[in-house]
Design an enzyme around this catalytic site. Structure first.
Site, PDB file in Angstrom:
ATOM      1  N   ARG A  88       0.825  -1.212   0.000  1.00  0.00           N
ATOM      2  CA  ARG A  88       0.000   0.000   0.000  1.00  0.00           C
ATOM      3  C   ARG A  88       0.858   1.261   0.000  1.00  0.00           C
ATOM      4  O   ARG A  88       0.326   2.363  -0.103  1.00  0.00           O
ATOM      5  CB  ARG A  88      -0.863   0.037   1.266  1.00  0.00           C
ATOM      6  CG  ARG A  88      -2.142  -0.794   1.232  1.00  0.00           C
ATOM      7  CD  ARG A  88      -3.311  -0.013   0.837  1.00  0.00           C
ATOM      8  NE  ARG A  88      -4.571  -0.003   1.504  1.00  0.00           N
ATOM      9  CZ  ARG A  88      -5.455  -0.986   1.624  1.00  0.00           C
ATOM     10  NH1 ARG A  88      -5.186  -2.207   1.274  1.00  0.00           N
ATOM     11  NH2 ARG A  88      -6.638  -0.748   2.130  1.00  0.00           N
ATOM     12  N   ARG A 127     -21.784  -1.779  -0.495  1.00  0.00           N
ATOM     13  CA  ARG A 127     -21.093  -3.032  -0.163  1.00  0.00           C
ATOM     14  C   ARG A 127     -21.559  -3.599   1.176  1.00  0.00           C
ATOM     15  O   ARG A 127     -21.618  -2.900   2.172  1.00  0.00           O
ATOM     16  CB  ARG A 127     -19.590  -2.736  -0.111  1.00  0.00           C
ATOM     17  CG  ARG A 127     -18.740  -3.917   0.257  1.00  0.00           C
ATOM     18  CD  ARG A 127     -17.347  -3.774  -0.239  1.00  0.00           C
ATOM     19  NE  ARG A 127     -16.566  -2.775   0.484  1.00  0.00           N
ATOM     20  CZ  ARG A 127     -15.313  -2.473   0.173  1.00  0.00           C
ATOM     21  NH1 ARG A 127     -14.718  -3.049  -0.839  1.00  0.00           N
ATOM     22  NH2 ARG A 127     -14.659  -1.556   0.865  1.00  0.00           N
ATOM     23  N   ARG A 175      -9.803   7.121   3.311  1.00  0.00           N
ATOM     24  CA  ARG A 175      -9.135   5.969   2.670  1.00  0.00           C
ATOM     25  C   ARG A 175      -8.786   6.298   1.221  1.00  0.00           C
ATOM     26  O   ARG A 175      -7.733   5.896   0.712  1.00  0.00           O
ATOM     27  CB  ARG A 175     -10.032   4.723   2.754  1.00  0.00           C
ATOM     28  CG  ARG A 175     -10.049   4.140   4.169  1.00  0.00           C
ATOM     29  CD  ARG A 175     -11.232   3.215   4.397  1.00  0.00           C
ATOM     30  NE  ARG A 175     -11.227   2.061   3.532  1.00  0.00           N
ATOM     31  CZ  ARG A 175     -12.317   1.376   3.185  1.00  0.00           C
ATOM     32  NH1 ARG A 175     -13.508   1.757   3.632  1.00  0.00           N
ATOM     33  NH2 ARG A 175     -12.227   0.342   2.417  1.00  0.00           N
TER      34      ARG A 175
HETATM   35  P1  AMP Z   1      -8.957  -3.146   2.840  1.00  0.00           P
HETATM   36  O1  AMP Z   1      -9.823  -4.265   3.264  1.00  0.00           O
HETATM   37  O2  AMP Z   1      -7.865  -3.577   1.921  1.00  0.00           O
HETATM   38  O3  AMP Z   1      -9.748  -1.978   2.286  1.00  0.00           O
HETATM   39  O4  AMP Z   1      -8.231  -2.619   4.152  1.00  0.00           O
HETATM   40  C1  AMP Z   1      -8.957  -2.102   5.256  1.00  0.00           C
HETATM   41  C2  AMP Z   1      -8.034  -1.315   6.163  1.00  0.00           C
HETATM   42  O5  AMP Z   1      -7.003  -2.187   6.673  1.00  0.00           O
HETATM   43  C3  AMP Z   1      -7.275  -0.178   5.501  1.00  0.00           C
HETATM   44  O6  AMP Z   1      -8.039   1.030   5.427  1.00  0.00           O
HETATM   45  C4  AMP Z   1      -6.067  -0.049   6.415  1.00  0.00           C
HETATM   46  O7  AMP Z   1      -6.397   0.622   7.614  1.00  0.00           O
HETATM   47  C5  AMP Z   1      -5.758  -1.503   6.738  1.00  0.00           C
HETATM   48  N1  AMP Z   1      -4.839  -2.118   5.754  1.00  0.00           N
HETATM   49  C6  AMP Z   1      -5.117  -3.091   4.854  1.00  0.00           C
HETATM   50  N2  AMP Z   1      -4.036  -3.420   4.134  1.00  0.00           N
HETATM   51  C7  AMP Z   1      -3.050  -2.619   4.579  1.00  0.00           C
HETATM   52  C8  AMP Z   1      -1.678  -2.448   4.228  1.00  0.00           C
HETATM   53  N3  AMP Z   1      -1.102  -3.179   3.236  1.00  0.00           N
HETATM   54  N4  AMP Z   1      -0.947  -1.526   4.916  1.00  0.00           N
HETATM   55  C9  AMP Z   1      -1.486  -0.804   5.905  1.00  0.00           C
HETATM   56  N5  AMP Z   1      -2.769  -0.877   6.282  1.00  0.00           N
HETATM   57  C10 AMP Z   1      -3.548  -1.798   5.634  1.00  0.00           C
END
Ligand code: AMP
Length: 218
Positions: A88, A127, A175
């Protein structure tokens, strides 16, 4: 096949990953899912991650990298994997390169899923996740009556749907900002490595899946 799906929240990384899992029988590794599982279990790692997730910020690199190292060490990743939501930021991308070099499993491709900002917000608003089987659906795109007909494979009952707490409007805006500032630079990073492929990820599910398959074949 070792690939990364790169895209903003709501771009369809999770949905397309699940389709690739079925087609190629390689695991989907979603750091978001791993973190949510840790939060749900109340582990120390989950407690450390919780606040950043609720605020829409990135969780600390050490936490995420620790999880990825452990997950990529499991035997089901030998034939390949799909990274969904990782890396990320640039530090994570560099650490991933290093790790994959060490284990002799370099990436084959990074596919960028392009979706317009307005469409991302719309998709995230619709969603929902089933709290029993984890299936993710979109209320806005499901054909009328489809959900009522379906049964949860875990319970045999109708799905019990909830909205992710970080899918509220304010957190989504944060986000998307984090994506622009920290994740977008990875496009140039992976392009520089000759790994980047970009697809238009708007349109119906089948069309996007076909574009993705083509990008991976090319
Ligand atoms: P996601 O399900 O991929 O949208 O991730 C949900 C949340 O998890 C994000 O908004 C971040 O707070 C955290 N997160 C997920 N993947 C990462 C990553 N690779 N690095 C840092 N935070 C992450």
């Amino acid at each position: 096949m070792r690939i990364v799906l790169l895209g903003a929240p709501g771009s369809g990384k999770g949905t397309q990953s699940q389709r690739l899992v079925e087609r190629h029988h390689i695991p989907q590794i979603s750091t978001g899912d791993l973190l949510r599982a840790a939060v749900a279990k109340g582990t120390l790692l989950g407690l450390q991650a919780q606040e950043a997730m609720a605020a829409g910020r990135l969780v600390a690199d050490e936490i995420v990298l620790g999880m990825i190292r452990e997950r990529l060490g499991e035997s089901d990743t030998r034939e390949g994997f799909i990274l969904d939501g990782f890396p990320r930021n640039l530090a994570q991308a560099r650490a991933l390169d290093e790790l994959l070099r060490t284990i002799g499993q370099p990436l084959d491709a990074v596919v960028q899923l392009n979706v317009d900002y307005g469409e991302l917000s719309r998709r995230i608003a619709g969603r929902r996740t089933c709290s029993d089987c984890g299936r993710v659906v979109n209320l806005l795109t499901l054909p009328a009556g489809a959900l009522e007909q379906e049964r949860c494979p875990k319970t045999g009952q109708p799905h019990r749907l909830f909205q992710r707490p970080d899918d509220n409007e304010a957190t989504v805006a944060q986000r998307l900002r984090v994506y622009d500032e920290q994740t977008c630079p990875l496009v140039d990073y992976f392009r520089g490595q000759g790994l980047l492929r970009s697809i238009d990820a708007e349109g119906d599910l089948e069309t996007v899946s076909a574009r993705l398959a083509q990008a991976l074949a090319g």
